[in-house]
Enzyme design. Structure first.
Site, PDB file in Angstrom:
ATOM      1  CG  HIS A 197      -2.057  -1.009   1.030  1.00 58.69           C
ATOM      2  ND1 HIS A 197      -3.274  -0.674   0.497  1.00 58.69           N
ATOM      3  CD2 HIS A 197      -2.121  -2.334   1.314  1.00 58.69           C
ATOM      4  CE1 HIS A 197      -4.056  -1.756   0.459  1.00 58.69           C
ATOM      5  NE2 HIS A 197      -3.381  -2.775   0.950  1.00 58.69           N
ATOM      6  NE  ARG A 230      10.098   9.012 -20.733  1.00 56.07           N
ATOM      7  CZ  ARG A 230       9.226   8.634 -21.656  1.00 56.07           C
ATOM      8  NH1 ARG A 230       8.102   8.028 -21.277  1.00 56.07           N
ATOM      9  NH2 ARG A 230       9.456   8.850 -22.928  1.00 56.07           N
ATOM     10  CG  ASP A 251      -8.601 -12.930  -6.761  1.00 53.67           C
ATOM     11  OD1 ASP A 251      -7.904 -12.481  -7.691  1.00 53.67           O
ATOM     12  OD2 ASP A 251      -9.261 -12.201  -5.995  1.00 53.67           O
ATOM     13  CG  ASP A 276      -6.636  -9.694  -0.150  1.00 53.81           C
ATOM     14  OD1 ASP A 276      -6.060  -9.221   0.840  1.00 53.81           O
ATOM     15  OD2 ASP A 276      -7.372  -9.017  -0.895  1.00 53.81           O
TER      16      ASP A 276
END
Length: 393
Positions: A197, A230, A251, A276
């Site tokens: 995250h 880049r 999944d 998850d």
């Protein structure tokens, strides 16, 4: 002693056909070839050629068939989560909480610690995912809880049950250098830090991974800066690194099968599977829950006739899955074209090694814990044994 005969055994390293596996006192005693005679005095189960594989190891999931750790951070919830997933062959798991208050984090840690003492090979700890994330990459995590760390909160977090934290996912760019050093000094030796995250650049991510203190990356491709020509981003940093391990949600929703196959080619045995799962779609149990509140979001289950279904929030963002790890193995084999040997290693041997338990679980070898799964050739779970005991409905 219990013995399995006429088994197609995946040891964690190789396949043995027409093999015999003997179990006593919750441990594997022998793995014998077809030339070795069975013991007529032992309790015998004839697998008739079915697969016998190590129990699966899932290092990121949030709920059972209908209870969710963030909502009810109690030992009973942890036991329910385990009971829901073990029926589908996941014999070791890390109950996971998403970004929340410090109080819920501490309650969840205490709940997992209780069950960990009862079932150390089944629930060896907790995965704390957040809240120290980059808000740009928070995904379905609540903006009310995603936050920068403070020294006081870090000290409190690790003041009790710190040894129960097996994985802590964080965005390193949200920490000052002093806070990172404090975290490194506070965390227990059991704890693996994982980059996730995060909107870190390639350079920032590489520096974090090169620190020697962040050996993992959470759900590759998802909620992280992607690969561009880049700016290689976090995905590029993971691919370019020599030692980092990365989890992936196979999944069929979070990642295109081709991206799973590419990651396996590049990372090899440094890639492992996670479900998850917000809730588990387990035969014989109610669930998965059709909708529930997740912070400021209302999360809905979307059934899928071609797959296990998924959860989305009211913004339309993916909010998790409704599957167990054996579903991910099937996706790897049937949709991504990954050999069964590799897919099983991604769900057993590799995650066991990631959490420092690779000498106890994840293989069918003498002295290993007898966590075993009988699979049909179609990779459906037929029977599960946990520490040598067959699970009953």
């Amino acid at each position: 002693m219990l013995q399995f005969i006429h088994a197609t055994v995946f040891t964690g390293d190789q396949w043995l056909t027409n093999a015999t596996v003997r179990v006593a006192k919750g441990r594997i005693q022998d793995v014998l070839t077809s030339s070795d005679p069975a013991d007529a005095t032992d309790e015998t189960i004839d697998l008739a050629g079915d697969y016998l594989v190590p129990g699966l190891v899932d290092l990121q999931l949030y709920g059972g068939s209908n209870l969710f750790l963030n909502d009810q951070p109690t030992p009973d919830t942890v036991r329910h989560i385990y009971a829901s997933h073990v029926k589908n062959g996941t014999t070791t798991l890390l109950p996971t909480i998403h970004s929340t208050s410090l109080e819920i984090m501490q309650q969840s840690m205490a709940a997992v610690q209780t069950v960990r003492q009862e079932n150390p090979f089944g629930v060896p700890g907790i995965h704390i995912e957040g809240p120290y994330f980059n808000p740009i990459k928070r995904g379905a995590h609540s903006s009310a809880y995603v936050r920068k760390p403070t020294e006081a909160e870090l000290e409190t977090l690790f003041s009790a049950n710190a040894d129960a934290i097996r994985i802590l996912t964080l965005a390193p760019e949200m920490f000052t250098s002093e806070q990172l050093q404090l975290l490194f000094s506070l965390k227990h030796a059991n704890t693996r830090l994982s980059l996730g995250h995060s909107n870190a650049t390639y350079a920032q991510a590489t520096d974090a991974l090169n620190s020697g203190q962040i050996p993992l990356a959470t759900h590759l491709y998802n909620a992280m800066r992607g690969f561009e020509s880049r700016e290689p981003g976090i995905v590029g940093a993971v691919f370019d690194h020599d030692t980092v391990h990365a989890s992936i949600i196979a999944d069929g929703y979070h990642c295109d099968p081709a991206t799973i196959r590419i990651a396996r080619k590049l990372l090899g045995d440094r890639l492992f599977l996670i479900s998850d799962a917000l809730f588990a779609n387990t035969p014989g149990l109610d669930g998965p829950r059709p909708d529930f509140s997740l912070g400021e979001f209302i999360v809905h289950f979307e059934p899928d006739p071609a797959g296990p279904g998924r959860y989305v929030n009211n913004e339309g963002k993916l909010a998790g899955s409704a599957l167990t790890l054996i579903d991910c193995v099937r996706v790897c084999v049937e949709k991504a074209g990954i050999p069964l040997t590799d897919a099983l290693r991604m769900a057993t041997t590799i995650p066991a090694t990631v959490i420092g338990m690779g000498d106890q679980i994840g293989k069918i070898q003498p002295d290993y814990v007898a966590n075993l799964v009988r699979l049909s050739p179609a990779l459906t779970v037929k029977t599960v044994w946990q520490i040598g005991d067959e699970l009953t409905a």
